[in-house]
Motif scaffolding. Structure first.
Motif, PDB file in Angstrom:
ATOM      1  N   ASP A   1       0.831  -1.205   0.000  1.00 52.32           N
ATOM      2  CA  ASP A   1       0.000   0.000   0.000  1.00 52.32           C
ATOM      3  C   ASP A   1       0.869   1.259   0.000  1.00 52.32           C
ATOM      4  OD1 ASP A   1      -2.311  -1.483  -0.024  1.00 52.32           O
ATOM      5  OD2 ASP A   1      -2.739  -1.230   2.124  1.00 52.32           O
ATOM      6  N   MET A   2       1.977   1.220   0.745  1.00 54.16           N
ATOM      7  CA  MET A   2       2.867   2.382   0.818  1.00 54.16           C
ATOM      8  C   MET A   2       3.505   2.664  -0.543  1.00 54.16           C
ATOM      9  SD  MET A   2       4.564   1.361   4.487  1.00 54.16           S
ATOM     10  CE  MET A   2       5.844   2.589   4.561  1.00 54.16           C
ATOM     11  N   VAL A   3       3.998   1.618  -1.210  1.00 56.42           N
ATOM     12  CA  VAL A   3       4.626   1.806  -2.521  1.00 56.42           C
ATOM     13  C   VAL A   3       3.595   2.313  -3.519  1.00 56.42           C
ATOM     14  CG1 VAL A   3       5.717   0.628  -4.458  1.00 56.42           C
ATOM     15  CG2 VAL A   3       6.403   0.074  -2.129  1.00 56.42           C
ATOM     16  N   ARG A   4       2.432   1.699  -3.504  1.00 50.44           N
ATOM     17  CA  ARG A   4       1.369   2.086  -4.450  1.00 50.44           C
ATOM     18  C   ARG A   4       1.003   3.558  -4.266  1.00 50.44           C
ATOM     19  NH1 ARG A   4      -1.741  -1.513  -2.895  1.00 50.44           N
ATOM     20  NH2 ARG A   4      -1.185  -3.173  -4.369  1.00 50.44           N
ATOM     21  N   GLN A   5       0.925   4.001  -3.006  1.00 51.51           N
ATOM     22  CA  GLN A   5       0.537   5.382  -2.736  1.00 51.51           C
ATOM     23  C   GLN A   5       1.592   6.368  -3.225  1.00 51.51           C
ATOM     24  OE1 GLN A   5      -2.597   5.981  -1.462  1.00 51.51           O
ATOM     25  NE2 GLN A   5      -2.105   8.026  -2.224  1.00 51.51           N
ATOM     26  N   VAL A   6       2.878   6.023  -3.032  1.00 49.07           N
ATOM     27  CA  VAL A   6       3.960   6.899  -3.521  1.00 49.07           C
ATOM     28  C   VAL A   6       3.869   7.040  -5.037  1.00 49.07           C
ATOM     29  CG1 VAL A   6       6.452   7.118  -3.826  1.00 49.07           C
ATOM     30  CG2 VAL A   6       5.524   6.438  -1.610  1.00 49.07           C
ATOM     31  N   LEU A   7       3.660   5.938  -5.731  1.00 50.43           N
ATOM     32  CA  LEU A   7       3.576   5.978  -7.192  1.00 50.43           C
ATOM     33  C   LEU A   7       2.389   6.827  -7.645  1.00 50.43           C
ATOM     34  CD1 LEU A   7       4.387   2.243  -7.959  1.00 50.43           C
ATOM     35  CD2 LEU A   7       5.849   4.203  -8.449  1.00 50.43           C
ATOM     36  N   LYS A   8       1.265   6.686  -6.968  1.00 49.52           N
ATOM     37  CA  LYS A   8       0.083   7.473  -7.337  1.00 49.52           C
ATOM     38  C   LYS A   8       0.296   8.950  -7.041  1.00 49.52           C
ATOM     39  CE  LYS A   8      -3.372   3.798  -6.774  1.00 49.52           C
ATOM     40  NZ  LYS A   8      -4.542   3.322  -5.977  1.00 49.52           N
ATOM     41  N   ASP A   9       0.862   9.248  -5.880  1.00 53.02           N
ATOM     42  CA  ASP A   9       1.034  10.645  -5.474  1.00 53.02           C
ATOM     43  C   ASP A   9       1.999  11.393  -6.391  1.00 53.02           C
ATOM     44  OD1 ASP A   9      -0.703  10.208  -3.408  1.00 53.02           O
ATOM     45  OD2 ASP A   9       0.841  10.060  -1.856  1.00 53.02           O
ATOM     46  N   THR A  10       3.006  10.703  -6.903  1.00 54.21           N
ATOM     47  CA  THR A  10       4.023  11.365  -7.720  1.00 54.21           C
ATOM     48  C   THR A  10       3.711  11.319  -9.215  1.00 54.21           C
ATOM     49  OG1 THR A  10       5.323   9.317  -7.699  1.00 54.21           O
ATOM     50  CG2 THR A  10       5.847  10.973  -6.048  1.00 54.21           C
ATOM     51  N   GLY A  11       2.704  10.547  -9.609  1.00 57.05           N
ATOM     52  CA  GLY A  11       2.304  10.507 -11.017  1.00 57.05           C
ATOM     53  C   GLY A  11       3.283   9.802 -11.934  1.00 57.05           C
ATOM     54  N   ILE A  12       4.171   8.980 -11.376  1.00 53.23           N
ATOM     55  CA  ILE A  12       5.118   8.232 -12.209  1.00 53.23           C
ATOM     56  C   ILE A  12       4.372   7.078 -12.884  1.00 53.23           C
ATOM     57  CG2 ILE A  12       7.153   6.733 -12.150  1.00 53.23           C
ATOM     58  CD1 ILE A  12       8.238   8.465  -9.909  1.00 53.23           C
ATOM     59  N   PRO A  13       4.520   6.899 -14.191  1.00 55.60           N
ATOM     60  CA  PRO A  13       3.790   5.814 -14.862  1.00 55.60           C
ATOM     61  C   PRO A  13       4.226   4.446 -14.327  1.00 55.60           C
ATOM     62  CG  PRO A  13       5.431   6.784 -16.332  1.00 55.60           C
ATOM     63  CD  PRO A  13       5.363   7.657 -15.132  1.00 55.60           C
ATOM     64  N   TYR A  14       3.240   3.590 -14.025  1.00 54.49           N
ATOM     65  CA  TYR A  14       3.566   2.256 -13.527  1.00 54.49           C
ATOM     66  C   TYR A  14       2.486   1.264 -13.915  1.00 54.49           C
ATOM     67  CZ  TYR A  14       0.132   2.402  -9.656  1.00 54.49           C
ATOM     68  OH  TYR A  14      -1.017   2.433  -8.916  1.00 54.49           O
ATOM     69  N   VAL A  15       2.869   0.006 -13.922  1.00 57.35           N
ATOM     70  CA  VAL A  15       1.922  -1.094 -14.080  1.00 57.35           C
ATOM     71  C   VAL A  15       2.127  -2.025 -12.905  1.00 57.35           C
ATOM     72  CG1 VAL A  15       1.812  -0.969 -16.590  1.00 57.35           C
ATOM     73  CG2 VAL A  15       3.550  -2.400 -15.522  1.00 57.35           C
ATOM     74  N   GLU A  16       1.052  -2.641 -12.458  1.00 55.31           N
ATOM     75  CA  GLU A  16       1.126  -3.535 -11.306  1.00 55.31           C
ATOM     76  C   GLU A  16       1.076  -4.982 -11.779  1.00 55.31           C
ATOM     77  OE1 GLU A  16      -1.201  -4.059  -7.051  1.00 55.31           O
ATOM     78  OE2 GLU A  16      -0.981  -2.066  -7.968  1.00 55.31           O
ATOM     79  N   VAL A  17       2.032  -5.783 -11.302  1.00 53.65           N
ATOM     80  CA  VAL A  17       2.162  -7.175 -11.736  1.00 53.65           C
ATOM     81  C   VAL A  17       2.141  -8.082 -10.510  1.00 53.65           C
ATOM     82  CG1 VAL A  17       3.533  -8.818 -13.050  1.00 53.65           C
ATOM     83  CG2 VAL A  17       3.580  -6.391 -13.675  1.00 53.65           C
ATOM     84  N   PRO A  18       1.151  -8.972 -10.386  1.00 57.28           N
ATOM     85  CA  PRO A  18       1.095  -9.836  -9.208  1.00 57.28           C
ATOM     86  C   PRO A  18       2.090 -10.984  -9.279  1.00 57.28           C
ATOM     87  CG  PRO A  18      -0.713 -10.349 -10.702  1.00 57.28           C
ATOM     88  CD  PRO A  18      -0.002  -9.162 -11.294  1.00 57.28           C
TER      89      PRO A  18
END
Length: 628
Positions: free
Chosen positions: A428-445
Motif C-alpha cells: 500500500d505504501m509503494v502504491r501510494q507513492v507511485l500514485k502521489d508522484t504521477g510516475i507511470p507504472y503497471v502492477e504485476v502480481p
C-alpha cells in the motif's frame, strides 16, 4: 520484459495464467494469438500428421510448438503463408466452446484437438497432458476457426479476417515444457501487426537492432571481450575503452549519491554460509549462487583441528550492508542511513541464459540500501524514483515505466516470507507513492522479491527495444532476521525498513543498453576517446602546435589522442570516424597562425574553425555538464 499471456493452456502451474489475465490480453496480443491458430490450420493442411502442443503470443510475435514427420524449414514458409492467407480471406469466426473434462479427454484420445475436424489425427499426448494441468473447477474451452479446433483458453479476435499483416520469422527446436527429458518439438515463430506499414516498421527496427547489437559493437569498438575457455562463460573482460565507460558511470553515481546524502562502504567478495542462511537467500536463491567453498576456518579460536566452514561468493550486497548497520548502535536521529557501494557480485546464471553483457555471471552493481523509519519511507522511496528520472534525462531515455511487483497471498511461506500484514502495508505504501508522484507504472502480481514488494524499471531505447534496467525494492523481513534495530523517540527498539535500490543496475547490463541506445556513438562525457587531434601535414611547427593542444586537454583530464602520421587528412578523419571518436580537432597552417582549430563531431561533420580557447572551454563544459 513482456508477459506471456493468453496461452492455450500450458504445461505447469507456473506457466498458466489466470482467466482474468487472459481477459486482459492486449488487442495486439489477441491478434497474434489468433494468427498462431491460423498458422496451425495451414500447417495441418500441408502436413496432416502434425501434432500441436501450445503456442502463446510472446514479445513481438507468437510461436507454436509441434511434432511433425516433415522437418519444417524457412523454405517452407511461403507455402505455409499462402495457406494462412486463404484462411484469413475465408474470414472464419473464432468460436468459443466450453466442454467438460471428460469430453476434453475423449477428444484428445480421438485426435480431435489441435486438428482439422474433418481429419482427426492420432491421440494427442500433449493435449492430454495439458488437460490434466487444468485445475478442477476451471473452465475447459476449445476455439474453432473454420475446420480447425484446439484446446485453448483464448481470447481471440472475432474472425480470421481481422488478422492484419503477418510473417513467419524462424524455426527452432524446443523440448516440451522446456525439459530435456521430454520430446523435442519444432517451434515455428511468426509475428503479426494490424497493418502492413507496422509490419515493415518492425522489420526495419530489427535491422537497425542488428546493427546496434552490443555484442557486435562491443567487439568492433574494443570495449569488452568474452573468454569462455580461460576465464569462463558470462565473465566479461573490460578492455581499456570499455573500462572508461564503467568508471564514468561509477563517477556519475558517486557524485549523484553524494549530493543525495549517501555514504559509501566496501564489502568483501565472499561470506560465510551463516550470512546467507540468516538473510534467507540460501533457501530462496541457492540455484543462482555459485557452489560453496568448504574451508578450515580458525576464526572460532581454540585448540585442535579448525572447524570446516562453508563460504559463498557474494551474490548480493544487502546482507553485508545489514551487518554494517548492526556494527554500532543506531538511533532514530541516524536515520535515514543510506549505504552505497559499487559492489561486485557473482551469480551462477544457467549457460543457456547467458547473453552478452545482458546476462552475465559477474556483476558490478550500482547498489545502495536505505534504512529508514515508516514515517520516512514515502520521502525516501520517492527520492529514489526521482533519481531514476534524473538519470533518464542524462541518457536521453524518454520512454519508461515502473513495473510494480506484488506478492501472491497463496504462496506465503513458500515463495514469500510469511508476513501477510507487512506485505499489505508495504505494498500500500509503494502504491501510494507511485500514485502521489504521477510516475507511470503497471502492477504485476506474484513477482515480488521474497522479502517485499519491488519495482523493476522498464526502459525503451531510441529504436524501441525494451530493457529491464534497474530495481527498487522494499525489505521488511531481512532486517528483522539480522536483529537490526534503532532506538526510537519513545526509547524503544524498532526494526527499520530497508529500501534496496540500484538506479543504474549493473555496469554490464546498463552498458549493453547504452551501446545499443547510442549505437556506439556515446556523448562526449562518456566517450572512451573524447578528442583526437589531427594535423593536415607533418610540418614540424604544425606538429608542435598540435602537441601543445594535446597537452592542454590532458591537463584538464580530457581523454585525447593524436594522429600526426604523414597520410592524407581524409584518411585520418575516416579512421577517427570508424573508431567513433566524438570530437576531431583538425589543425592546419591557417589554424596555427590564427590560434584556432577546425572542429568535426562524429555524425555531424565539419562544424568550422573557432578560437582554440573557445573550443577547449566548450569541450570542458560539455563534459562537466554531461550534455547528451
Amino acid at each position: 520484459m513482456s508477459e506471456t499471456r493468453g496461452n492455450p493452456v500450458v504445461g505447469s502451474a507456473a506457466e498458466r495464467k489466470s482467466l482474468q489475465d487472459r481477459a486482459q490480453m492486449s488487442d495486439l496480443e489477441r491478434l497474434r494469438h489468433s494468427c498462431a491458430h491460423v498458422m496451425a490450420t495451414a500447417i495441418l493442411r500441408l502436413w496432416p500428421d502434425a501434432q500441436f502442443a501450445y503456442g502463446p503470443p510472446v514479445e513481438n510475435g507468437f510461436y507454436y510448438d509441434l511434432e511433425c514427420s516433415h522437418r519444417i524449414t524457412p523454405e517452407d514458409f511461403p507455402r505455409i503463408e499462402e495457406e494462412m492467407r486463404k484462411e484469413i480471406e475465408a474470414n472464419h469466426p473464432f468460436e468459443r466452446i466450453e466442454v467438460t473434462r471428460e469430453q476434453a479427454i475423449q477428444d484428445a484420445l480421438r485426435g480431435r484437438l489441435g486438428a482439422l475436424s474433418d481429419r482427426p489425427g492420432q491421440p494427442s499426448r500433449y493435449k492430454l497432458d495439458l488437460i490434466q494441468q487444468i485445475p478442477e473447477g476451471e473452465p475447459i474451452t476449445y476455439y474453432r476457426n473454420g475446420d480447425f479446433v484446439d484446446l485453448c483458453a483464448g481470447p481471440h479476435v472475432a474472425s480470421t479476417g481481422e488478422i492484419g499483416a503477418f510473417k513467419l520469422t524462424g524455426v527452432a527446436s524446443a523440448y516440451y515444457k522446456g525439459d530435456a527429458r521430454n520430446p523435442q518439438l519444432q517451434r515455428i515463430y511468426g509475428t503479426a501487426f494490424r497493418t502492413r506499414e507496422e509490419l515493415e516498421q518492425y522489420f526495419a527496427m530489427l535491422e537497425e537492432a542488428r546493427k546496434r547489437d552490443h555484442r557486435k559493437l562491443g567487439q568492433e569498438l574494443g570495449l569488452f571481450v568474452m573468454d569462455p575457455e580461460y576465464v569462463g562463460p558470462g565473465l566479461p573482460l573490460w578492455l581499456p575503452r570499455g573500462a572508461v565507460i564503467c568508471e564514468e558511470l561509477e563517477k556519475l553515481a558517486k557524485e549523484t549519491e553524494f549530493r543525495a546524502g549517501y555514504v559509501r562502504v566496501k564489502t568483501p567478495h565472499v561470506a560465510r554460509e551463516k550470512m546467507y542462511v540468516t538473510s534467507g537467500h540460501l533457501p530462496y536463491y541457492a540455484d543462482s549462487m555459485f557452489p560453496p567453498m568448504e574451508l578450515g576456518d580458525d576464526a572460532e579460536g581454540g585448540a585442535g583441528e579448525a572447524p570446516r566452514v562453508r563460504y559463498y561468493l557474494k551474490a548480493m550486497n544487502c546482507p553485508h550492508h545489514h551487518r554494517i548497520f548492526a556494527a554500532e548502535p543506531r538511533s532514530y536521529r541516524d536515520l535515514p542511513l543510506r549505504l552505497a557501494e559499487y559492489g561486485t557480485c557473482y551469480r551462477y546464471e544457467q549457460s543457456g541464459e547467458l547473453f552478452g553483457l545482458m546476462r552475465v555471471r559477474c556483476l558490478n552493481m550500482n547498489d545502495a540500501h536505505i534504512y529508514c523509519t515508516p514515517e520516512q519511507f514515502a520521502e525516501e522511496f520517492n527520492a529514489v524514483n526521482q533519481m531514476y528520472l534524473e538519470y533518464f534525462r542524462i541518457f536521453g531515455i524518454e520512454r519508461y515505466v515502473m513495473r510494480f511487483s506484488t506478492h501472491d497471498p497463496a504462496r506465503l511461506g513458500e515463495k514469500y516470507v510469511n508476513e501477510p500484514e507487512l506485505w499489505r502495508q508495504t505494498e500500500d505504501m509503494v502504491r501510494q507513492v507511485l500514485k502521489d508522484t504521477g510516475i507511470p507504472y503497471v502492477e504485476v502480481p506474484n513477482e515480488a522479491a521474497f522479502y517485499g514488494p519491488k519495482i523493476d524499471v522498464q526502459v525503451w531505447s531510441v529504436i524501441g527495444r525494451e530493457f529491464t534496467l534497474a530495481t527498487n525494492q522494499v525489505d521488511f523481513a531481512v532486517p528483522k532476521r539480522f536483529g537490526l534495530v534503532y532506538r526510537d523517540r519513545d526509547n524503544t527498539d524498532k526494526t527499520p525498513l530497508c529500501i534496496h535500490r540500484a538506479p543504474l543496475g549493473t555496469h554490464e547490463r546498463f552498458i549493453g543498453f547504452l551501446i545499443e541506445h547510442y549505437a556506439g556513438n556515446f556523448p562526449l562525457w562518456l566517450s572512451p576517446e573524447q578528442v583526437r587531434v589531427l594535423t593536415v601535414s607533418d610540418d614540424a611547427a604544425l606538429r608542435e602546435y598540435a602537441e601543445s593542444l594535446v597537452r592542454e586537454l590532458r591537463d584538464h583530464f580530457v581523454r585525447v589522442s593524436y594522429d600526426f602520421e604523414p597520410v592524407p587528412i581524409r584518411a585520418k578523419i575516416a579512421a577517427a570516424e570508424a573508431a567513433h571518436v566524438h570530437t576531431m580537432l583538425v589543425v592546419g597552417p591557417r589554424d596555427r597562425a590564427a590560434g584556432q582549430v577546425s572542429v568535426r563531431v562524429h555524425g555531424k561533420g565539419n562544424l568550422g574553425a573557432r578560437p582554440r580557447a573557445e573550443v577547449i572551454a566548450d569541450i570542458l563544459a560539455a563534459i562537466r555538464e554531461r550534455r547528451p
